[in-house]
Motif scaffolding. Sequence first.
Motif, PDB file in Angstrom:
ATOM      1  N   LEU A   6       0.825  -1.201   0.000  1.00 30.34           N
ATOM      2  CA  LEU A   6       0.000   0.000   0.000  1.00 30.34           C
ATOM      3  C   LEU A   6       0.866   1.260   0.000  1.00 30.34           C
ATOM      4  CD1 LEU A   6      -2.862  -1.050   2.429  1.00 30.34           C
ATOM      5  CD2 LEU A   6      -2.789  -1.162  -0.070  1.00 30.34           C
ATOM      6  N   ARG A   7       2.041   1.188   0.608  1.00 33.59           N
ATOM      7  CA  ARG A   7       2.949   2.338   0.609  1.00 33.59           C
ATOM      8  C   ARG A   7       3.396   2.687  -0.812  1.00 33.59           C
ATOM      9  NH1 ARG A   7       7.372   1.726   4.759  1.00 33.59           N
ATOM     10  NH2 ARG A   7       5.568   2.210   6.026  1.00 33.59           N
ATOM     11  N   ARG A   8       3.812   1.676  -1.558  1.00 32.97           N
ATOM     12  CA  ARG A   8       4.235   1.921  -2.955  1.00 32.97           C
ATOM     13  C   ARG A   8       3.054   2.366  -3.809  1.00 32.97           C
ATOM     14  NH1 ARG A   8       7.127  -3.157  -4.996  1.00 32.97           N
ATOM     15  NH2 ARG A   8       6.852  -2.038  -6.933  1.00 32.97           N
ATOM     16  N   ALA A   9       1.905   1.772  -3.566  1.00 32.11           N
ATOM     17  CA  ALA A   9       0.703   2.158  -4.311  1.00 32.11           C
ATOM     18  C   ALA A   9       0.355   3.615  -4.032  1.00 32.11           C
ATOM     19  CB  ALA A   9      -0.467   1.253  -3.942  1.00 32.11           C
ATOM     20  N   GLY A  10       0.478   4.039  -2.788  1.00 34.84           N
ATOM     21  CA  GLY A  10       0.210   5.433  -2.430  1.00 34.84           C
ATOM     22  C   GLY A  10       1.175   6.389  -3.114  1.00 34.84           C
ATOM     23  N   ARG A  11       2.444   6.028  -3.127  1.00 31.69           N
ATOM     24  CA  ARG A  11       3.442   6.881  -3.810  1.00 31.69           C
ATOM     25  C   ARG A  11       3.127   6.990  -5.293  1.00 31.69           C
ATOM     26  NH1 ARG A  11       7.647   4.244  -0.602  1.00 31.69           N
ATOM     27  NH2 ARG A  11       8.008   2.940  -2.419  1.00 31.69           N
ATOM     28  N   ALA A  12       2.782   5.871  -5.915  1.00 33.87           N
ATOM     29  CA  ALA A  12       2.474   5.875  -7.349  1.00 33.87           C
ATOM     30  C   ALA A  12       1.221   6.697  -7.635  1.00 33.87           C
ATOM     31  CB  ALA A  12       2.298   4.444  -7.854  1.00 33.87           C
ATOM     32  N   ALA A  13       0.206   6.560  -6.810  1.00 37.27           N
ATOM     33  CA  ALA A  13      -1.039   7.311  -7.018  1.00 37.27           C
ATOM     34  C   ALA A  13      -0.813   8.807  -6.815  1.00 37.27           C
ATOM     35  CB  ALA A  13      -2.129   6.806  -6.077  1.00 37.27           C
ATOM     36  N   ARG A  14      -0.032   9.172  -5.799  1.00 42.61           N
ATOM     37  CA  ARG A  14       0.269  10.602  -5.589  1.00 42.61           C
ATOM     38  C   ARG A  14       1.073  11.169  -6.748  1.00 42.61           C
ATOM     39  NH1 ARG A  14       0.652   8.579  -0.479  1.00 42.61           N
ATOM     40  NH2 ARG A  14       2.915   8.341  -0.565  1.00 42.61           N
ATOM     41  N   ARG A  15       2.025  10.397  -7.239  1.00 39.28           N
ATOM     42  CA  ARG A  15       2.834  10.850  -8.383  1.00 39.28           C
ATOM     43  C   ARG A  15       1.959  11.016  -9.628  1.00 39.28           C
ATOM     44  NH1 ARG A  15       6.305  13.846 -10.631  1.00 39.28           N
ATOM     45  NH2 ARG A  15       7.605  12.898 -12.204  1.00 39.28           N
ATOM     46  N   CYS A  16       1.064  10.072  -9.861  1.00 37.53           N
ATOM     47  CA  CYS A  16       0.152  10.173 -11.002  1.00 37.53           C
ATOM     48  C   CYS A  16      -0.731  11.408 -10.860  1.00 37.53           C
ATOM     49  CB  CYS A  16      -0.703   8.916 -11.107  1.00 37.53           C
ATOM     50  SG  CYS A  16      -1.828   8.929 -12.509  1.00 37.53           S
ATOM     51  N   PHE A  17      -1.221  11.653  -9.649  1.00 36.90           N
ATOM     52  CA  PHE A  17      -2.050  12.837  -9.423  1.00 36.90           C
ATOM     53  C   PHE A  17      -1.259  14.114  -9.733  1.00 36.90           C
ATOM     54  CE2 PHE A  17      -3.580  16.293  -6.737  1.00 36.90           C
ATOM     55  CZ  PHE A  17      -4.894  16.371  -7.166  1.00 36.90           C
ATOM     56  N   GLU A  18      -0.026  14.199  -9.269  1.00 33.98           N
ATOM     57  CA  GLU A  18       0.801  15.384  -9.514  1.00 33.98           C
ATOM     58  C   GLU A  18       1.038  15.611 -11.003  1.00 33.98           C
ATOM     59  OE1 GLU A  18       4.334  14.493  -7.323  1.00 33.98           O
ATOM     60  OE2 GLU A  18       3.340  14.740  -5.377  1.00 33.98           O
ATOM     61  N   VAL A  19       1.442  14.562 -11.701  1.00 33.86           N
ATOM     62  CA  VAL A  19       1.746  14.678 -13.128  1.00 33.86           C
ATOM     63  C   VAL A  19       0.476  14.975 -13.926  1.00 33.86           C
ATOM     64  CG1 VAL A  19       2.555  13.421 -15.170  1.00 33.86           C
ATOM     65  CG2 VAL A  19       3.809  13.236 -13.011  1.00 33.86           C
ATOM     66  N   SER A  20      -0.603  14.279 -13.630  1.00 34.69           N
ATOM     67  CA  SER A  20      -1.831  14.491 -14.393  1.00 34.69           C
ATOM     68  C   SER A  20      -2.409  15.882 -14.143  1.00 34.69           C
ATOM     69  CB  SER A  20      -2.866  13.416 -14.061  1.00 34.69           C
ATOM     70  OG  SER A  20      -3.227  13.454 -12.696  1.00 34.69           O
ATOM     71  N   THR A  21      -2.241  16.398 -12.948  1.00 32.81           N
ATOM     72  CA  THR A  21      -2.701  17.759 -12.656  1.00 32.81           C
ATOM     73  C   THR A  21      -1.867  18.768 -13.441  1.00 32.81           C
ATOM     74  OG1 THR A  21      -3.470  17.141 -10.453  1.00 32.81           O
ATOM     75  CG2 THR A  21      -3.030  19.472 -10.827  1.00 32.81           C
ATOM     76  N   ARG A  22      -0.567  18.581 -13.407  1.00 29.20           N
ATOM     77  CA  ARG A  22       0.337  19.497 -14.110  1.00 29.20           C
ATOM     78  C   ARG A  22       0.104  19.475 -15.617  1.00 29.20           C
ATOM     79  NH1 ARG A  22       5.146  17.539 -12.566  1.00 29.20           N
ATOM     80  NH2 ARG A  22       5.372  16.296 -14.443  1.00 29.20           N
ATOM     81  N   GLU A  23      -0.147  18.281 -16.165  1.00 28.90           N
ATOM     82  CA  GLU A  23      -0.291  18.121 -17.615  1.00 28.90           C
ATOM     83  C   GLU A  23      -1.729  18.262 -18.104  1.00 28.90           C
ATOM     84  OE1 GLU A  23       2.346  17.900 -19.610  1.00 28.90           O
ATOM     85  OE2 GLU A  23       3.668  17.942 -17.858  1.00 28.90           O
ATOM     86  N   GLY A  24      -2.672  18.409 -17.202  1.00 31.63           N
ATOM     87  CA  GLY A  24      -4.070  18.568 -17.598  1.00 31.63           C
ATOM     88  C   GLY A  24      -4.722  17.289 -18.100  1.00 31.63           C
TER      89      GLY A  24
END
Length: 85
Positions: A6-24
Amino acid sequence: MYAGSLRRAGRAARRCFEVSTREGLLRHRAGSLGNLGLLALCAGKADVAESLLTDGLKLCDSFSFVRLALTDSRANLGLYRGQLD
């Protein structure tokens, strides 16, 4: 998440959220909110999960498969809370 970390999954989901927000990238942003919401539910944080899943649903009007996944996670939230209606 599927590998049991779950720790790795959380990091991956947060990273996806950051990138997808930045890139629209709305579909990926909605999906990452769904993943973060499900992870919050796994951690027993139902109110956080509800907020994340609600935010994700607001973004995915035209992404039916993402909406289905988020709706399924909302159903899990309802089961967790004992709200079977």
